[in-house]
Design a protein around this motif. Structure first.
Motif, mmCIF file in Angstrom:
data_model
loop_
_atom_site.group_PDB
_atom_site.id
_atom_site.type_symbol
_atom_site.label_atom_id
_atom_site.label_comp_id
_atom_site.label_asym_id
_atom_site.label_seq_id
_atom_site.Cartn_x
_atom_site.Cartn_y
_atom_site.Cartn_z
ATOM 1 N N ALA A 408 0.821 -1.220 0.000
ATOM 2 C CA ALA A 408 0.000 0.000 0.000
ATOM 3 C C ALA A 408 0.852 1.265 0.000
ATOM 4 C CB ALA A 408 -0.921 0.004 1.219
ATOM 5 N N LYS A 411 5.441 5.213 -0.799
ATOM 6 C CA LYS A 411 6.616 5.976 -0.388
ATOM 7 C C LYS A 411 7.648 5.083 0.306
ATOM 8 C CE LYS A 411 6.633 9.969 -1.004
ATOM 9 N NZ LYS A 411 7.054 10.620 -2.274
ATOM 10 N N CYS A 432 6.555 9.848 5.238
ATOM 11 C CA CYS A 432 5.120 9.588 5.112
ATOM 12 C C CYS A 432 4.428 10.846 4.614
ATOM 13 C CB CYS A 432 4.570 9.175 6.476
ATOM 14 S SG CYS A 432 2.778 9.077 6.539
ATOM 15 N N ILE A 433 3.556 10.675 3.586
ATOM 16 C CA ILE A 433 2.849 11.843 3.051
ATOM 17 C C ILE A 433 1.380 11.857 3.484
ATOM 18 C CG2 ILE A 433 4.364 12.207 1.047
ATOM 19 C CD1 ILE A 433 2.135 10.614 -0.560
ATOM 20 N N CYS A 438 -2.144 2.958 3.795
ATOM 21 C CA CYS A 438 -1.764 1.840 4.655
ATOM 22 C C CYS A 438 -2.858 1.540 5.677
ATOM 23 C CB CYS A 438 -0.433 2.130 5.351
ATOM 24 S SG CYS A 438 -0.440 3.653 6.314
ATOM 25 N N LEU A 449 -1.995 6.460 11.991
ATOM 26 C CA LEU A 449 -1.054 7.523 11.639
ATOM 27 C C LEU A 449 -1.019 8.475 12.812
ATOM 28 C CD1 LEU A 449 -2.215 8.154 7.967
ATOM 29 C CD2 LEU A 449 -0.243 6.820 8.743
#
Ligand SMILES: Cc1cc2nc3c(=O)[nH]c(=O)nc-3n(C[C@H](O)[C@H](O)[C@H](O)COP(=O)(O)OP(=O)(O)OC[C@H]3O[C@@H](n4cnc5c(N)ncnc54)[C@H](O)[C@@H]3O)c2cc1C
Ligand code: SF4
Ligand code: SF4
Ligand code: FES
Lengths: 525, 108
Positions: A408, A411, A432-433, A438, A449
């Motif tokens: 997933a 990045k 992480c953007i 994920c 997150l």
């Protein structure tokens, strides 16, 4: 008597997969199923599956069912419904009951893919209306759209008990408790954790003393048991419930194979009476094959591969493919199946108490006893790290065959590596953007997150949310810990729902910074 | 009908057949055409489907897939109909089964 190259009994994941493979090789195939609709167990399963891409991981069970039906249609498979197979004879004659009629068919080869039946336990009051099988609960809520009950006690902490508990909550039932006589949770830790964090208590080493009620269940008493399965006086607990859901395991429905004269054996690791067969489903009778749960209780993902194997082996048996082709096709399926049969819950590990992960980290005792990883244990796992800015926190702490999280993240923040059971880790120096893929792709709803570096002393936590009503941004409520208990105030900052998330909404809540690693669920209180 | 799931977070709004009337022990109830009789009864809060012949013990839905026979009732005068797999039809007469009859034990 109608004749087919291949007669398959059971249109579940294994039977359909077998049919597709065989039909693709040019065989004339018919599949009989006793139900009004095909798909076996798949259409009751609404969660995202484990495994990897080749096992259709992160796709919901009922969608896999639709895919299989489409493929079967395209391959020209004939599926006959409302057709119960009541007899199978050594010469591969198949007796089918359709309503009041009984018809006889002959297969040059036969695959039995009848799946499994639910086990039962008895206790005083077990026959009262309101005591139901876990399969019945799934059928009522996910197929017929009717609530199985309002307040439910779940007996059984295997994957079925855990998954069905979560499903009950998803349709608005309250789950009063999950109870199991075993000292440890039987199913995947991630399944347990997603139920525990909503506030469902686990009672291990407990079982039902009595179901109460005159005409139907109105309550239940459970008590702790000692190692000899004797109730310990004084440990009784009472719950007001209208439903007791029983999920204490499955047994292969192997009667047809026995009737035909296949050699059988009793194998507790495979769930009971099973045919003696080779890894590809060849039984002791030439031309009679077994695939899926009937040959040993496992999962839909493995049932599909076993089905494909049986379909191919049957094709070779009848000369539709040669030995060369057989070997090469089986080799790749072998690999796929092997991938699934790894890790702490693999068939060969059933009944073993595994204390350390493959990485050598202690398995959480709290997870096995209470359904959640304790706050002071969570930082031991490689998916749980701290960083400035938003980053994934992966609370996946047991070796299970699963890796959609790795795929997933475009990045490269999450890595499992080539061994599918390895614990996911957060890759150093990755960035992480905050895309959320994920969180939405994790079959175990184990990824969060976290941003611990907000200016005002707060932190944000993004969590997967599959319940209704969906809270709106600005909603104030409480943050719940992994144990489902209120830990802090929380406010919803945003709610993201995207097609790519496939019905898993991402809820971002703001909490005091010290709860960044503690708050894992949100409730309006 | 509060026991119906109106909207499901994953399955959305489940499609139903047309609404039909049927009777349960003479009382008029509503359900959806084609759904199992047992689902329609459950949606109306009915728990007891039958009483056993010898001990007069209540039974209701147990397996919901036609295997256990706990849910059998007298439907249109026919006893032992597995209501969990028999589709509901407009005007059906569904009765609690006492032993193998629709008559309560006192009247048998
Ligand atoms: C709650 C729950 C959650 C699960 N979660 C997962 C998961 O996340 N991932 C996973 O991989 N697996 C999961 N499983 C397991 C999975 O559903 C089963 O392992 C899988 O369905 C087995 O497939 P099968 O084709 O062997 O049998 P089934 O799916 O049971 O299909 C067998 C079919 O044969 C029919 N049949 C039986 N006897 C006859 C007869 N005599 N005549 C005609 N038809 C007959 C049955 O009615 C049925 O339709 C779960 C199971 C449950 C109950
Ligand atoms: S949110 Fe997106 S970028 Fe960040 S770890 Fe998850 S998948 Fe990767
Ligand atoms: S974190 Fe990865 S391996 Fe663990 S359950 Fe989620 S998707 Fe599977
Ligand atoms: S509930 Fe088991 S046969 Fe209907």
């Amino acid at each position: 008597m109608k004749r087919y190259d291949l007669v398959i009994v059971g249109a579940g994941p294994s039977g359909l997969s077998a049919a597709i493979e065989a039909a693709k090789k040019g065989m004339k195939v018919v599949v009989f199923d006793e139900n009004e609709k095909p798909g076996g167990q798949l259409f009751k399963q609404i969660h995202k599956f484990f495994g990897s891409k080749e096992h259709r991981a992160k796709i919901r069970g009922f969608v896999i069912g639709q895919q299989l039906l489409e493929e079967a249609g395209e391959a020209g498979v004939e599926v006959v419904l409302n057709a119960t197979v009541i007899g199978l004879y050594q010469d591969k004659e198949v007796v089918v009951r359709k309503g009041d009629r009984v018809e006889h068919y002959k297969g040059n080869a036969v695959i039995i893919a009848t799946g499994a039946a639910e086990n039962m336990v008895t206790f005083p009051g077990w026959t009262l209306p309101g005591v139901i099988g876990a399969g019945a609960a799934q059928t009522m809520m996910n197929i017929h759209g009717v609530l199985p009950g309002k307040r439910v006690l779940m007996l059984g902490s295997g994957n079925v008990g855990l998954v069905v508990s979560f499903q009950l909550e998803q349709c608005g039932c309250e789950v009063a408790a999950i109870v199991d006589a075993a000292p440890r949770v039987g199913g995947y830790g991630v399944h347990a954790a997603k139920v525990a964090r909503t506030g469902v208590p686990f009672y291990l080493s407990h079982t039902v003393v009595e179901a109460e009620g005159e005409d139907h269940v109105t309550g239940v008493t459970i008590a702790e048991i000692d190692s000899n399965f004797q109730f310990i006086p004084g440990t009784e607990k009472h719950f007001d419930v209208d439903t007791i859901c029983v999920a204490v395991g499955l047994s292969p429905m192997s009667q047809l194979l026995k009737m035909a004269g296949c050699k059988m054996e009793d194998d507790p690791k495979r769930g009971g009476q099973v045919p003696i067969c080779d890894p590809y489903g060849r039984t002791s009778l030439p031309g009679v094959f077994a695939a899926g749960d009937v040959a040993g209780i496992e999962e839909a993902s493995s049932a599909m591969i076993e089905g494909r194997m049986a379909g191919i082996v049957a094709a070779e048996y009848l000369g539709y493919i040669d030995e060369e082709e057989l070997k090469s096709e089986l080799a790749s399926l072998d690999e796929a199946l092997n991938g699934l049969r790894q890790g702490m819950f693999a068939p060969q590990n059933r009944g073993k108490a595994i204390e350390k992960t493959e990485e050598g980290i202690d398995i959480s005792e709290s997870l096995l006893k209470n359904g959640y990883v304790a706050d002071d244990e969570i930082e031991k796992y490689p998916g749980v790290t701290h960083k400035t800015g938003i980053h994934p926190v992966i609370e996946c702490t047991q070796n299970i065959p699963c890796n959609p999280c790795q795929d997933a993240c475009k990045k490269g923040c999450i890595s499992i590596g080539s061994k599918i059971t390895s614990l996911p880790i957060v890759v150093d120096d990755s960035e992480c953007i905050n895309c959320g893929m994920c969180v939405a792709s994790c079959s175990g709803q184990a990824i969060f997150l976290v941003d611990e570096s907000c200016q005002d002393g707060t932190a944000t936590v993004t969590l997967p949310y599959e319940f209704l009503p969906l809270p709106e941004a600005g909603t104030k409520g409480k943050g719940l810990g992994r144990d489902g208990k209120v830990v802090c105030d929380a406010e919803v900052v945003s709610v993201k729902s995207m097609k790519a998330f496939d019905k898993t909404n991402l809820l971002t809540i703001r909490v005091p910074r010290e709860y960044a690693m503690k708050a894992r669920f949100f409730k309006v209180v | 009908m509060s026991e119906r799931i109106k909207e499901h977070p994953i399955l959305g709004v489940q499609e139903k057949g047309k609404s039909v009337k049927f009777t349960f022990d003479g009382k008029e109830l509503e359900g959806y055409e084609g759904e199992p009789i047992a689902a329609a009864l459950k949606a109306n809060g009915v728990m007891v489907h039958r009483y056993t012949r010898k001990e007069h013990k209540p039974r209701g839905i147990f397996c919901a897939i036609g295997r256990c026979t706990d849910c059998v009732m007298v439907v249109n005068g026919v006893p032992n109909v597995r209501t969990c797999i028999t589709p509901l039809v407009e005007g059906m007469e569904v009765c609690t089964q006492y032993g193998v009859s629709a008559k309560p034990f006192e009247e048998q």
